[in-house]
Design a protein around this motif. Structure first.
Motif, PDB file in Angstrom:
ATOM      1  N   ASP A 102       0.863  -1.179   0.000  1.00 34.24           N
ATOM      2  CA  ASP A 102       0.000   0.000   0.000  1.00 34.24           C
ATOM      3  C   ASP A 102       0.902   1.232   0.000  1.00 34.24           C
ATOM      4  O   ASP A 102       1.683   1.439   0.939  1.00 34.24           O
ATOM      5  N   PRO A 103       0.827   2.095  -1.032  1.00 30.14           N
ATOM      6  CA  PRO A 103       1.751   3.231  -1.099  1.00 30.14           C
ATOM      7  C   PRO A 103       1.560   4.265   0.004  1.00 30.14           C
ATOM      8  O   PRO A 103       2.408   5.135   0.177  1.00 30.14           O
ATOM      9  N   PHE A 104       0.461   4.166   0.758  1.00 33.35           N
ATOM     10  CA  PHE A 104       0.251   5.087   1.876  1.00 33.35           C
ATOM     11  C   PHE A 104       0.652   4.466   3.218  1.00 33.35           C
ATOM     12  O   PHE A 104       0.472   5.100   4.259  1.00 33.35           O
ATOM     13  N   SER A 105       1.188   3.267   3.197  1.00 30.50           N
ATOM     14  CA  SER A 105       1.516   2.570   4.432  1.00 30.50           C
ATOM     15  C   SER A 105       2.905   2.941   4.938  1.00 30.50           C
ATOM     16  O   SER A 105       3.791   3.316   4.154  1.00 30.50           O
ATOM     17  N   PRO A 106       3.125   2.831   6.249  1.00 30.01           N
ATOM     18  CA  PRO A 106       4.475   3.050   6.788  1.00 30.01           C
ATOM     19  C   PRO A 106       5.493   2.075   6.211  1.00 30.01           C
ATOM     20  O   PRO A 106       6.663   2.431   6.039  1.00 30.01           O
ATOM     21  N   GLU A 107       5.061   0.851   5.903  1.00 30.46           N
ATOM     22  CA  GLU A 107       5.977  -0.139   5.341  1.00 30.46           C
ATOM     23  C   GLU A 107       6.502   0.317   3.978  1.00 30.46           C
ATOM     24  O   GLU A 107       7.684   0.157   3.675  1.00 30.46           O
ATOM     25  N   TYR A 108       5.615   0.882   3.168  1.00 36.19           N
ATOM     26  CA  TYR A 108       6.037   1.375   1.859  1.00 36.19           C
ATOM     27  C   TYR A 108       7.044   2.508   2.026  1.00 36.19           C
ATOM     28  O   TYR A 108       8.091   2.527   1.371  1.00 36.19           O
ATOM     29  N   ALA A 109       6.732   3.475   2.904  1.00 36.39           N
ATOM     30  CA  ALA A 109       7.627   4.618   3.091  1.00 36.39           C
ATOM     31  C   ALA A 109       9.002   4.154   3.569  1.00 36.39           C
ATOM     32  O   ALA A 109      10.038   4.649   3.092  1.00 36.39           O
ATOM     33  N   ALA A 110       9.013   3.197   4.504  1.00 35.02           N
ATOM     34  CA  ALA A 110      10.291   2.698   5.006  1.00 35.02           C
ATOM     35  C   ALA A 110      11.082   2.008   3.902  1.00 35.02           C
ATOM     36  O   ALA A 110      12.305   2.191   3.783  1.00 35.02           O
ATOM     37  N   ARG A 111      10.395   1.225   3.066  1.00 35.37           N
ATOM     38  CA  ARG A 111      11.093   0.515   1.977  1.00 35.37           C
ATOM     39  C   ARG A 111      11.596   1.499   0.933  1.00 35.37           C
ATOM     40  O   ARG A 111      12.686   1.335   0.378  1.00 35.37           O
ATOM     41  N   ALA A 112      10.818   2.551   0.648  1.00 35.25           N
ATOM     42  CA  ALA A 112      11.264   3.564  -0.317  1.00 35.25           C
ATOM     43  C   ALA A 112      12.511   4.280   0.188  1.00 35.25           C
ATOM     44  O   ALA A 112      13.436   4.567  -0.584  1.00 35.25           O
ATOM     45  N   MET A 113      12.554   4.575   1.487  1.00 38.80           N
ATOM     46  CA  MET A 113      13.729   5.241   2.044  1.00 38.80           C
ATOM     47  C   MET A 113      14.941   4.297   2.071  1.00 38.80           C
ATOM     48  O   MET A 113      16.081   4.745   1.935  1.00 38.80           O
ATOM     49  N   GLU A 114      14.709   3.004   2.224  1.00 37.87           N
ATOM     50  CA  GLU A 114      15.819   2.043   2.143  1.00 37.87           C
ATOM     51  C   GLU A 114      16.400   2.021   0.730  1.00 37.87           C
ATOM     52  O   GLU A 114      17.622   1.965   0.554  1.00 37.87           O
ATOM     53  N   LEU A 115      15.531   2.053  -0.272  1.00 37.27           N
ATOM     54  CA  LEU A 115      16.015   2.112  -1.648  1.00 37.27           C
ATOM     55  C   LEU A 115      16.778   3.413  -1.882  1.00 37.27           C
ATOM     56  O   LEU A 115      17.827   3.418  -2.550  1.00 37.27           O
ATOM     57  N   LEU A 116      16.292   4.505  -1.346  1.00 37.62           N
ATOM     58  CA  LEU A 116      16.997   5.775  -1.484  1.00 37.62           C
ATOM     59  C   LEU A 116      18.390   5.685  -0.875  1.00 37.62           C
ATOM     60  O   LEU A 116      19.365   6.179  -1.457  1.00 37.62           O
ATOM     61  N   ALA A 117      18.504   5.052   0.303  1.00 36.58           N
ATOM     62  CA  ALA A 117      19.805   4.902   0.943  1.00 36.58           C
ATOM     63  C   ALA A 117      20.737   4.045   0.093  1.00 36.58           C
ATOM     64  O   ALA A 117      21.940   4.308   0.009  1.00 36.58           O
ATOM     65  N   THR A 118      20.187   3.025  -0.564  1.00 37.65           N
ATOM     66  CA  THR A 118      21.007   2.194  -1.462  1.00 37.65           C
ATOM     67  C   THR A 118      21.526   3.030  -2.624  1.00 37.65           C
ATOM     68  O   THR A 118      22.709   2.952  -2.982  1.00 37.65           O
ATOM     69  N   LEU A 119      20.664   3.832  -3.230  1.00 37.01           N
ATOM     70  CA  LEU A 119      21.080   4.675  -4.342  1.00 37.01           C
ATOM     71  C   LEU A 119      22.103   5.717  -3.882  1.00 37.01           C
ATOM     72  O   LEU A 119      23.036   6.047  -4.624  1.00 37.01           O
ATOM     73  N   ARG A 120      21.936   6.223  -2.674  1.00 37.22           N
ATOM     74  CA  ARG A 120      22.835   7.244  -2.149  1.00 37.22           C
ATOM     75  C   ARG A 120      24.184   6.653  -1.759  1.00 37.22           C
ATOM     76  O   ARG A 120      25.209   7.321  -1.818  1.00 37.22           O
ATOM     77  N   GLY A 121      24.160   5.388  -1.322  1.00 33.50           N
ATOM     78  CA  GLY A 121      25.387   4.740  -0.876  1.00 33.50           C
ATOM     79  C   GLY A 121      25.665   4.937   0.599  1.00 33.50           C
ATOM     80  O   GLY A 121      26.743   4.584   1.083  1.00 33.50           O
ATOM     81  N   ARG A 122      24.685   5.464   1.335  1.00 29.88           N
ATOM     82  CA  ARG A 122      24.841   5.665   2.771  1.00 29.88           C
ATOM     83  C   ARG A 122      23.458   5.872   3.372  1.00 29.88           C
ATOM     84  O   ARG A 122      22.547   6.364   2.700  1.00 29.88           O
ATOM     85  N   PRO A 123      23.274   5.531   4.641  1.00 32.69           N
ATOM     86  CA  PRO A 123      21.962   5.706   5.276  1.00 32.69           C
ATOM     87  C   PRO A 123      21.790   7.125   5.805  1.00 32.69           C
ATOM     88  O   PRO A 123      22.739   7.915   5.874  1.00 32.69           O
ATOM     89  N   GLY A 124      20.560   7.419   6.182  1.00 24.64           N
ATOM     90  CA  GLY A 124      20.269   8.678   6.842  1.00 24.64           C
ATOM     91  C   GLY A 124      20.005   9.808   5.868  1.00 24.64           C
ATOM     92  O   GLY A 124      20.548   9.834   4.765  1.00 24.64           O
ATOM     93  N   TYR A 125      19.152  10.726   6.331  1.00 24.17           N
ATOM     94  CA  TYR A 125      18.831  11.905   5.533  1.00 24.17           C
ATOM     95  C   TYR A 125      18.456  13.032   6.475  1.00 24.17           C
ATOM     96  O   TYR A 125      17.601  12.875   7.352  1.00 24.17           O
ATOM     97  N   ASP A 126      19.109  14.166   6.325  1.00 25.63           N
ATOM     98  CA  ASP A 126      18.814  15.361   7.094  1.00 25.63           C
ATOM     99  C   ASP A 126      18.812  16.531   6.125  1.00 25.63           C
ATOM    100  O   ASP A 126      19.859  16.918   5.613  1.00 25.63           O
ATOM    101  N   PRO A 127      17.633  17.108   5.842  1.00 23.46           N
ATOM    102  CA  PRO A 127      17.592  18.165   4.826  1.00 23.46           C
ATOM    103  C   PRO A 127      18.465  19.361   5.163  1.00 23.46           C
ATOM    104  O   PRO A 127      19.021  20.007   4.265  1.00 23.46           O
ATOM    105  N   LEU A 128      18.602  19.695   6.442  1.00 21.12           N
ATOM    106  CA  LEU A 128      19.452  20.826   6.813  1.00 21.12           C
ATOM    107  C   LEU A 128      20.915  20.581   6.455  1.00 21.12           C
ATOM    108  O   LEU A 128      21.680  21.516   6.251  1.00 21.12           O
TER     109      LEU A 128
END
Length: 357
Positions: A102-128
């Motif tokens: 479900d694209p509105f579920s917390p599980e989806y958001a967590a998995r999307a952020m894991e993929l983002l971390a893979t693409l970035r090559g490191r975990p974590g995100y802080d916009p500041l």
């Protein structure tokens, strides 16, 4: 008859009525008023008609291709930009997993952020920390050294001007209405509004951008209020007639809470405008956004993700549904010439006091 036609074209109220007429009624009235036929609107791109890109099988191969393009002999900025956009990562295994959730579920958001971390090559995100430029821009020429002018490409500049025109048409009120732009960058559109007499406010996480806006405003004898902050922040206690995001909303990691908060920042009759966002057709299974929403998989986006930026993309119906769930009545306006000017404008839904689904 020509006078009647000119009144329809010139009078703001008549233009607003015309825009809300059904297409069939417009078609019947055009010959009566002597109005020209509209330019044909192409269908949204799909997998069969989208420009062919260069498929890249792995993330390592993508990084190598980006580096090769950057290290190649110098080329025009637009040519390099287009080459990076054409690189397309083959859907990794996470894509199928996301499409099953479900694209509105917390599980989806967590998995999307894991993929983002893979693409970035490191975990974590802080916009500041991660959304900062990392270099100065104060040596740029204010009139020819900022995007899009520094591309020196008429077609690309035309895309930006098309987007500016689309946003102008979507503004709910004339000057001196109040406008807040989030992620204003160098402020090219906002400064145009200030020249028209709008009361303009800019919020950006990058102080380099805000200083550039202030320098340009001072040189033109204009007033643009600037504050450093995150989306949803800035100018505490103030409400606005319009809130704008131009090529910026896709940097919002927690976009659902943001959409709910923004409703309280508008005056009665105010409007939220999203323009230039990476919105793709529904149901795409390859390409830059092969799921309802998530990190984009084209070369120029992956390069930005590695830099640290949040680079999300959205399938159209998901984003419209997200707005409705957050308490908005959204309208998608497709531009006939460029995706950069596709636009969503939205007003708070009266029956949704708290922006719940």
């Amino acid at each position: 008859m020509s006078r009647l036609r000119d009144k329809v074209i010139a009078h703001p109220a008549a233009r607003r009525v015309w825009r809300h007429l059904p297409p069939g009624a417009q078609a019947r009235l055009r010959p009566v008023l002597g109005l020209p036929e509209p330019l044909p609107t192409p269908p949204p791109p799909d997998e069969a008609t989208s420009p062919s890109g260069e498929a890249v099988e792995t993330l390592e191969a993508m990084r190598a291709r980006i580096q090769a393009l950057r290290e190649a002999p110098p080329t025009e900025a637009r040519a390099l930009y287009d080459a990076l956009c054409r690189l397309m990562l083959d859907p990794p295994p996470e894509v199928a997993e996301l499409r099953a959730l479900d694209p509105f579920s917390p599980e989806y958001a967590a998995r999307a952020m894991e993929l983002l971390a893979t693409l970035r090559g490191r975990p974590g995100y802080d916009p500041l920390r991660d959304e900062r430029l990392g270099h100065g821009m104060q040596d740029r020429d204010l009139w020819s050294g900022l995007s899009p002018w520094d591309f020196r490409d008429p077609a690309l500049v035309a895309e930006f001007l098309d987007a500016h025109a689309a946003m102008l048409r979507a503004l709910p009120l004339p000057p001196p209405a109040t406008v807040l732009e989030y992620g204003a960058g160098t402020g090219q559109f906002l400064l145009s509004l200030a020249r028209m007499g709008y009361r303009c406010h800019a919020v950006d996480v990058e102080p380099e951008y805000l200083r550039l806006i202030e320098r340009q405003a001072e040189a033109m004898g204009l007033s643009v209020a600037c504050e450093q902050g995150l989306f949803g922040e800035g100018f505490d206690g103030q409400r606005f007639d319009a809130i704008l995001f131009f090529e910026a909303f896709h940097h919002a990691a927690d976009f659902m809470p943001l959409l709910r908060r923004l409703r309280a920042r508008l005056n009665p009759g105010g409007r939220l405008i999203l323009c230039g966002e990476p919105i793709v057709p529904d149901g795409m299974t390859t390409g830059p956004v092969p799921y309802p929403w998530g990190p984009r998989l084209d070369g120029i986006s992956i390069e930005a993700i590695e830099r640290g930026w949040m680079e999300l993309g959205f399938q159209k119906e998901f984003l419209l549904k997200a707005l409705r769930r957050a308490g908005w009545d959204p309208v998608f306006v497709q531009h006939p010439a460029t995706f950069r000017a596709h636009l969503i404008h939205a007003t708070p839904r009266e029956d949704s006091a708290h922006g719940s689904a």
